[in-house]
Design an enzyme around this catalytic site. Structure first.
Site, PDB file in Angstrom:
ATOM      1  CB  SER A 231      -2.898  -5.036   6.485  1.00 19.46           C
ATOM      2  OG  SER A 231      -2.374  -6.045   5.656  1.00 19.46           O
TER       3      SER A 231
ATOM      4  CG  ASP B  99       3.200  -2.003   2.569  1.00 22.55           C
ATOM      5  OD1 ASP B  99       3.533  -3.200   2.434  1.00 22.55           O
ATOM      6  OD2 ASP B  99       2.095  -1.648   3.008  1.00 22.55           O
TER       7      ASP B  99
ATOM      8  CG  HIS C 223       2.293  -4.012   5.852  1.00 23.85           C
ATOM      9  ND1 HIS C 223       1.503  -3.736   4.758  1.00 23.85           N
ATOM     10  CD2 HIS C 223       1.542  -4.809   6.656  1.00 23.85           C
ATOM     11  CE1 HIS C 223       0.328  -4.342   4.894  1.00 23.85           C
ATOM     12  NE2 HIS C 223       0.326  -4.997   6.031  1.00 23.85           N
TER      13      HIS C 223
END
Length: 695
Positions: free
Chosen positions: A543, A617, A658
């Protein structure tokens, strides 16, 4: 992590991924109104090892009796909470033994206070999303989704059935956002209901048993998509709830205000709203007259976000700042029975302790002082102790009792024992160029007797960017790599929480500056140690940590390999294609996005990179990973050769988001990471799992 499973039991569960994935995992905690029953959720692998099942377990709050299992089903149970009369409620998609069909939709279940079989308390076609209850009243507020065109539960069920039978998945939007993290929003929207139980007359003459039915009464008429990011706090007597309501604005903006909703009439009253801040409801005092709320300031490209605590008088509407001089972002979790002491947690110097605030004086006292992070904190009914889950990089989540008078911590007898670890923890720090202290956890493999090796080093960069490496994680677990002989550095650079507002501010809008130089400074300090091999290092992140890994790759060649997961690559495009673009639009000016975008330095990348991304995601859309992959092959210093090959690799998950959540995909993730690092850091050939189908 090898093709052939070992017949011998590994030294620790972290030496073999199948054993690691099989470690039971605790989450959630709830306490009965008499303080005698503590219940947690335990996740274990299903028989096919393709998913996890949750079950409810009871823990003795006194710490004398062993834990015992309360529920067992193929679908599992979650979101447990006690009512005032001692019933244990939970949600589950398990089949109802008394229903004619076997439709696996989440329903609200209850376990009687006196024991016995669980039964369905309420089921509906659209399922039950969650519920709010407290141990002071039997009021139950249910969250459930409703199609906007439905006028009642019957028409909602009919519309859902029509969409399902005709296989319609299309959604027509008129506002923003349209998706959130890993799910598409709409066509249904969340609503809040009060659950009303209706007693039935026994059908069989001469029997004394009575059953009950229930119905939902809507209390959020006309709220639209307002419950997207909402929190619901129920008053002690159940007469009203404080709810964070999302309000759409011009130019696809959104703000969050606090509303008071009467649970009898459904009347809504706005208590806190502002154009320059969002508000989140916290716990309501035992007398029901005051509440703590969290104010989140509206950030700008120049000014970092901040979180402050307010005390709200629910009768007069007056509000005042609570502990204004305390430079931490508090998470309020409850009140002591005295009605003047607030219990909260906060990130603090690489930990997340429990704090107490005297709401009259604003005095703050740190209650716990160990190297751990506390979550799910509960107040005992007598006000003498707290119960919580705590974890650190030395152990996963476990239930503990904390004495309020002394701060003494007692680990309770839980359903899961601490796993044996292959590594040990050290705390390290250095001083940045501007004089700021940068600290980190360093995980080191346990040394062999008489050996003093120099370990290869993995720099792991946390996400957020507002976060801290302070609690156990199953997804990025450093102990797995410690079992492979690596040292793992877990630093908190600029933008990390737990070090004060200025530490966040110094990296705000400067992602490629202080956050990067802090990472390099702490890495310099660690590789100077005699037990670290500076010639064998790699950088990893996910991330925002993946963003930093990309930035690192384009701004230094000191690492032998870089692993970037769910990463931001081209900031100007990302800030508009992510699921919640309004947040990034506030923070990223066009200049900031251009100056701090890793893609501009792709030609300078001469380090092999492993790119990992999931197609589902929505926070960091797959387009970021696809563009990164293409530009690495087309434009990096290690571009593809005439055969179209390069040392870079792309691990793609079509059905993950994610995070990589499915157990066997987690195994693949760690396996590919290990093989990639072994090749470029250790100079070894190690094949990933055979299920990838590679030669």
């Amino acid at each position: 992590m090898t093709d052939q499973p070992s017949a011998a039991k590994p030294e620790t569960p972290f030496h073999d991924l199948d054993h690691y994935l099989a470690i039971p995992r605790l989450s959630g905690l709830t306490l009965s109104p008499d303080g005698k029953r503590l219940v947690t959720t335990v996740a274990t692998l299903d028989p096919k090892k393709t998913g996890y099942r949750n079950a409810l377990w009871q823990i003795d709050p006194r710490g004398t009796e062993p834990a015992r299992r309360l529920t067992r089903s193929a679908k599992g149970e979650s979101a447990a909470a006690f009512t005032a009369d001692g019933r244990l409620l939970f949600t589950s998609a398990r089949p109802d033994p008394e229903a004619a069909d076997d439709d696996s939709r989440a329903a609200l279940w209850e376990l009687p206070a006196t024991g016995g079989e669980a039964r369905v308390l309420h089921s509906r076609e659209g399922g039950v999303g969650g519920f709010t209850v407290n141990t002071s009243s039997n009021a139950i507020v249910v969250r459930a989704s409703v199609l906007p065109g439905a006028v009642d539960e019957e028409t909602d069920a009919e519309l859902r059935k029509a969409r399902k039978e005709k296989k319609i998945s299309a959604i027509l939007h008129s506002g923003y956002p349209v998706r959130f993290w890993d799910r598409d929003l709409g066509p249904d929207q969340d609503r809040l209901f009060v659950l009303e139980e209706v007693q039935e007359v026994p059908e069989l003459p001469g029997t004394s048993d009575s059953g009950s039915t229930s119905k939902l009464r809507l209390i959020t008429e006309g709220i639209g998509a307002g419950l997207l990011e909402s929190e619901t706090v129920l008053s002690p007597d159940g007469s009203f709830a404080l709810v964070g309501v999302s309000i759409p604005g011009a130019k696809a903006e959104m703000r969050i205000q606090i509303e008071r909703i009467d649970t009898l009439s459904g009347q809504r009253e706005v208590l806190l709203a502002a154009d320059d801040a969002d508000f989140y409801p916290g716990p309501i005092s035992p007398a029901g007259d005051r509440a703590v709320v969290v104010r989140e300031s509206r950030s700008t490209p120049e000014q970092a976000v901040s979180y402050t605590l307010w005390l709200l008088d629910l009768n007069s509407g007056e509000r005042s700042s609570l502990a204004p001089d305390w430079d931490r972002w508090g998470n309020p979790v409850g009140w002591l029975p005295d009605g003047r002491t607030l219990v909260l947690t906060a990130d603090h110097n690489g930990r997340s302790p429990i704090f107490l605030i005297d709401v009259e004086s604003g005095a703050v006292r740190q209650l716990t002082g160990d190297d751990a992070a506390y979550t799910n904190v509960l107040v005992a009914p007598d006000g003498q102790a707290l119960f919580a889950l705590r974890s650190s990089y030395a152990f996963p989540a476990e239930a503990v009792r904390v004495e309020l008078a002394s701060g003494e911590i007692t680990a309770l007898i839980g359903p899961v024992e601490r796993p044996k670890l292959p590594g040990r923890l050290e705390e390290v720090s250095t001083t940045a160029a501007d004089g700021s202290t940068v600290r980190a956890w360093l995980v080191l493999p346990k040394e062999n007797a008489g050996a003093s090796p120099a370990y290869p080093l993995l720099l792991w960069i946390h996400g957020g960017p507002l976060g801290s490496w302070n609690a156990w994680t199953w997804r990025w677990n450093p102990m797995i790599m410690a079992a492979r002989g690596y040292a793992v550095l877990l630093p908190d650079p600029a933008l990390s929480t737990g070090y004060g507002q200025q530490f966040v501010q110094r990296g705000w809008g400067r992602w490629g500056a202080e956050p990067f130089t802090d990472l390099m400074a702490i890495t310099d300090a660690v590789v100077a140690r005699p037990d670290i091999d500076e010639s064998r290092t790699a950088a990893m992140g996910g991330s925002f940590g993946g963003y930093m890994a990309n930035w690192v790759a384009g701004h230094t060649d000191r690492f032998k390999a870089v692993v970037t997961h769910a990463s931001l690559w081209e900031l100007p495009g990302f800030s508009r294609s992510t699921d919640m673009a309004m947040y990034w639009r506030r923070e990223m000016s066009e200049q900031m996005a251009a100056e701090n975008s890793p893609h501009a330095s792709v030609s300078k990348i001469v380090t092999p990179m492993l790119v990992i991304h999931g197609d589902k995601d929505y926070r960091v859309p797959i387009g970021e990973g696809l563009r990164l992959w293409y530009e690495l092959l087309a434009s990096s210093g290690l571009a593809a050769d005439e055969r179209g090959e390069s040392p870079h690799r792309f691990l793609y998950f079509p059905d993950e988001n994610h995070w990589i959540l499915k157990p066997q995909h987690s195994l693949v993730w760690y396996s590919v990471v290990e093989s990639f690092l072994a090749e470029h850091v250790l100079g070894q050939e190690l094949k990933p799992v055979k299920e990838l189908g590679l030669a």
